[in-house]
Design a protein around this motif. Structure first.
Motif, short mmCIF file in Angstrom:
data_model
loop_
_atom_site.label_atom_id
_atom_site.label_comp_id
_atom_site.label_asym_id
_atom_site.label_seq_id
_atom_site.Cartn_x
_atom_site.Cartn_y
_atom_site.Cartn_z
N TYR A 1 34.35 -10.54 32.34
CA TYR A 1 33.38 -10.29 31.28
C TYR A 1 31.96 -10.23 31.82
CZ TYR A 1 37.23 -11.41 28.19
OH TYR A 1 38.43 -11.42 27.55
N ASN A 2 31.07 -9.60 31.05
CA ASN A 2 29.65 -9.57 31.41
C ASN A 2 28.84 -10.26 30.32
OD1 ASN A 2 29.20 -7.69 29.32
ND2 ASN A 2 29.47 -5.96 30.69
N ALA A 3 27.53 -10.23 30.43
CA ALA A 3 26.64 -10.96 29.52
C ALA A 3 26.80 -10.54 28.06
CB ALA A 3 25.19 -10.78 29.96
N SER A 4 27.26 -9.33 27.80
CA SER A 4 27.41 -8.88 26.41
C SER A 4 28.50 -9.66 25.68
CB SER A 4 27.71 -7.38 26.37
OG SER A 4 28.96 -7.11 26.97
N TYR A 5 29.33 -10.41 26.39
CA TYR A 5 30.36 -11.26 25.78
C TYR A 5 29.74 -12.22 24.76
CZ TYR A 5 34.06 -14.80 25.49
OH TYR A 5 35.00 -15.69 25.05
N PHE A 6 28.52 -12.66 25.02
CA PHE A 6 27.85 -13.63 24.15
C PHE A 6 26.98 -12.98 23.09
CE2 PHE A 6 28.61 -15.75 28.21
CZ PHE A 6 29.33 -16.84 27.77
N ASP A 7 26.99 -11.65 23.03
CA ASP A 7 26.12 -10.93 22.09
C ASP A 7 26.89 -9.84 21.34
OD1 ASP A 7 23.73 -10.53 20.78
OD2 ASP A 7 22.88 -9.26 22.34
N VAL A 8 28.06 -10.17 20.81
CA VAL A 8 28.88 -9.23 20.06
C VAL A 8 28.33 -9.16 18.62
CG1 VAL A 8 31.21 -8.77 19.17
CG2 VAL A 8 30.90 -9.77 21.45
N PRO A 9 28.01 -7.96 18.13
CA PRO A 9 27.47 -7.84 16.77
C PRO A 9 28.37 -8.53 15.73
CG PRO A 9 27.32 -5.74 17.91
CD PRO A 9 28.13 -6.66 18.79
N GLY A 10 27.76 -9.36 14.93
CA GLY A 10 28.49 -10.09 13.90
C GLY A 10 29.02 -11.44 14.37
N TYR A 11 29.12 -11.65 15.67
CA TYR A 11 29.64 -12.91 16.23
C TYR A 11 28.79 -13.39 17.40
CZ TYR A 11 33.77 -11.39 13.68
OH TYR A 11 34.62 -10.98 12.71
N SER A 12 27.51 -13.03 17.40
CA SER A 12 26.65 -13.26 18.55
C SER A 12 26.19 -14.71 18.70
CB SER A 12 25.41 -12.36 18.44
OG SER A 12 24.50 -12.63 19.47
N LEU A 13 26.57 -15.33 19.81
CA LEU A 13 26.08 -16.67 20.14
C LEU A 13 24.58 -16.60 20.41
CD1 LEU A 13 26.54 -19.68 20.84
CD2 LEU A 13 26.90 -18.92 23.19
N VAL A 14 24.12 -15.53 21.04
CA VAL A 14 22.71 -15.36 21.35
C VAL A 14 21.89 -15.36 20.06
CG1 VAL A 14 20.98 -13.80 22.35
CG2 VAL A 14 23.15 -14.18 23.54
N ASP A 15 22.31 -14.55 19.07
CA ASP A 15 21.59 -14.49 17.79
C ASP A 15 21.64 -15.83 17.06
OD1 ASP A 15 20.94 -11.85 18.23
OD2 ASP A 15 22.57 -11.06 16.94
N ALA A 16 22.80 -16.49 17.04
CA ALA A 16 22.93 -17.77 16.35
C ALA A 16 22.03 -18.82 16.98
CB ALA A 16 24.39 -18.23 16.37
N ALA A 17 21.97 -18.86 18.30
CA ALA A 17 21.13 -19.83 18.99
C ALA A 17 19.66 -19.59 18.68
CB ALA A 17 21.37 -19.76 20.50
N ARG A 18 19.25 -18.33 18.70
CA ARG A 18 17.85 -18.00 18.39
C ARG A 18 17.49 -18.36 16.95
NH1 ARG A 18 17.83 -12.27 21.52
NH2 ARG A 18 17.47 -13.11 23.60
#
Length: 86
Positions: A12-29
């Motif tokens: 996997y690459n970094a986009s694994y944590f930023d899947v639209p609708g399930y984004s860990l990056v968005d939730a953390a922010r």
């Protein structure tokens, strides 16, 4: 405030944590956490490790006995001994 560092494993690459609708990056922010999602060398937008790293001694691959042990790959970091108990 802790920094969340997201480093994917496997293929996997970094986009694994930023899947639209399930984004860990968005939730953390949204919750106010600083977050960074990184690509390992050779994955996603990163470049592969190159000869410049091997020649600088930053990438070490052992294909035989370690020069300091004579019996295989040594996992003891430089400047320490195998008897260190940290």
């Amino acid at each position: 405030m802790p920094l969340l560092v997201c480093l994917p494993g496997g293929g996997y690459n970094a986009s694994y944590f930023d899947v639209p609708g399930y984004s860990l990056v968005d939730a953390a922010r949204r919750e106010g956490f600083p977050v960074v999602s990184l690509d390992r060398p050779g994955y996603g937008g990163s470049t592969r490790w190159g000869a410049r790293f091997r020649s600088a001694g930053m990438l070490r691959c052992s294909r035989g006995p370690s020069p300091n042990s004579g019996t295989g790959t040594s996992r003891t970091p430089p400047g320490s001994s195998s008897s260190d108990t940290r």
